[in-house]
Design a protein around this motif. Structure first.
Motif, PDB file in Angstrom:
ATOM      1  N   PRO A 243      -5.997  52.033  25.605  1.00  0.00           N
ATOM      2  CA  PRO A 243      -4.662  51.421  25.498  1.00  0.00           C
ATOM      3  C   PRO A 243      -4.247  50.661  26.751  1.00  0.00           C
ATOM      4  CG  PRO A 243      -4.639  53.646  24.595  1.00  0.00           C
ATOM      5  CD  PRO A 243      -5.956  53.467  25.287  1.00  0.00           C
ATOM      6  N   TRP A 244      -4.647  51.162  27.926  1.00  0.00           N
ATOM      7  CA  TRP A 244      -4.301  50.463  29.162  1.00  0.00           C
ATOM      8  C   TRP A 244      -5.030  49.127  29.251  1.00  0.00           C
ATOM      9  CZ3 TRP A 244      -0.362  51.971  32.035  1.00  0.00           C
ATOM     10  CH2 TRP A 244       0.054  53.298  31.943  1.00  0.00           C
ATOM     11  N   LEU A 245      -6.277  49.083  28.792  1.00  0.00           N
ATOM     12  CA  LEU A 245      -7.020  47.832  28.797  1.00  0.00           C
ATOM     13  C   LEU A 245      -6.368  46.814  27.859  1.00  0.00           C
ATOM     14  CD1 LEU A 245     -10.698  49.188  28.747  1.00  0.00           C
ATOM     15  CD2 LEU A 245      -9.399  48.311  30.696  1.00  0.00           C
ATOM     16  N   VAL A 246      -5.914  47.297  26.699  1.00  0.00           N
ATOM     17  CA  VAL A 246      -5.247  46.407  25.747  1.00  0.00           C
ATOM     18  C   VAL A 246      -3.963  45.856  26.346  1.00  0.00           C
ATOM     19  CG1 VAL A 246      -4.118  46.282  23.496  1.00  0.00           C
ATOM     20  CG2 VAL A 246      -6.261  47.555  23.746  1.00  0.00           C
ATOM     21  N   LEU A 247      -3.157  46.750  26.965  1.00  0.00           N
ATOM     22  CA  LEU A 247      -1.910  46.296  27.576  1.00  0.00           C
ATOM     23  C   LEU A 247      -2.172  45.324  28.722  1.00  0.00           C
ATOM     24  CD1 LEU A 247       0.124  49.631  27.658  1.00  0.00           C
ATOM     25  CD2 LEU A 247       0.509  47.658  26.175  1.00  0.00           C
ATOM     26  N   GLY A 248      -3.221  45.616  29.507  1.00  0.00           N
ATOM     27  CA  GLY A 248      -3.569  44.720  30.600  1.00  0.00           C
ATOM     28  C   GLY A 248      -3.980  43.346  30.098  1.00  0.00           C
TER      29      GLY A 248
END
Length: 258
Positions: A243-248
């Protein structure tokens, strides 16, 4: 978790949360390595930490200096007071499962250590998201996060039970026991909570989809039949980073192309 502005709506609150987690991680890893010196086998991540103990120790000292001197003075008083709650839970975790043998009083039927870790992570998320906007509709989301993080810990514990038998008897799978499907059931329950949360949110919140996605991936990792367990921990923890990669990637897209 899309629940509102991070504790006070400032970058400092998010930075404080990150540094707190980083400090706890470094301390826990260094403590584990110090106890594993006499162990006959190390997990890959503990072997790496043992070989790079100086680097981790230096990172710990730098973070320990930056956090109170630079970040804490920028925080609002209410943010600091709210942070004492997950801090207390984390302190109880170390007292019960690291610095004492209190865990031996707990029955093996319930994975107390893994659930305590899950509660610590979930409370940190709630703090970072801001709890002013919490309603009853977020209950399945919070319960799902506890289940997801608990399943994550149990998947790793089951894969590393041979090592934990020697150095971490508080881990749920450290003792000889019949094969348990708790990791799989916990991951599936988290996915179900994601679906329920999605219905409550009406599709306006990305957190339920993230919970569903991570729950299903954790379930697949738990179902791996391979005898090679060295990849279980990086795979299980890597799922939590998606999820952090997607948000980034989303932020990069907005900045560069929107």
């Amino acid at each position: 978790m899309d629940l509102g502005e991070p504790g006070g709506g400032t970058f400092s609150a998010a930075a404080a949360l990150f540094l707190c987690v980083w400090l706890i991680y470094l301390f826990d890893r260094l403590y584990d390595v110090s106890r594993r010196d006499g162990a006959r086998q190390h997990t890959p991540r503990h072997e790496w930490a043992r070989q790079h103990r100086f680097v981790l120790g230096a990172c710990f000292l730098v973070t320990l200096t930056v956090f109170p001197v630079v970040v804490v003075p920028q925080l609002e008083t209410k943010t600091i007071l709210m942070g004492l709650i997950p801090g207390l839970v984390t302190g109880l975790y170390f007292l019960a499962f690291r610095f004492s043998r209190f865990y031996s009083r707990l029955r093996d039927v319930v994975p107390f250590k893994e659930l305590t870790i899950a509660v610590c992570f979930t409370s940190g998320i709630l703090l970072g998201a801001g709890m002013n906007n919490l309603t009853i509709s977020f209950v399945p989301l919070v319960v799902g996060y506890v289940s997801l993080f608990g399943a994550n810990c149990l998947v790793i514990s089951r894969a590393e039970r041979a090592s934990d038998l020697l150095v971490d008897p508080a881990a749920y799978f450290s003792r000889s026991r019949q094969p348990s499907r708790l990791p799989e059931w916990g991951a599936l329950f988290a996915a179900v909570c994601g679906v329920v949360s999605f219905i409550f949110a009406g599709g306006e919140d990305r957190s339920p989809f993230s919970l569903l996605f991570c729950g299903l991936l954790t379930f697949l990792i738990a179902r791996r039949r391979s005898d090679e367990h060295r990849l279980t921990q990086p795979l299980a923890d890597g799922v939590q980073m998606i999820p952090w990669l997607v948000l980034g990637a989303e932020e990069v897209w907005k900045t560069g192309f929107a």
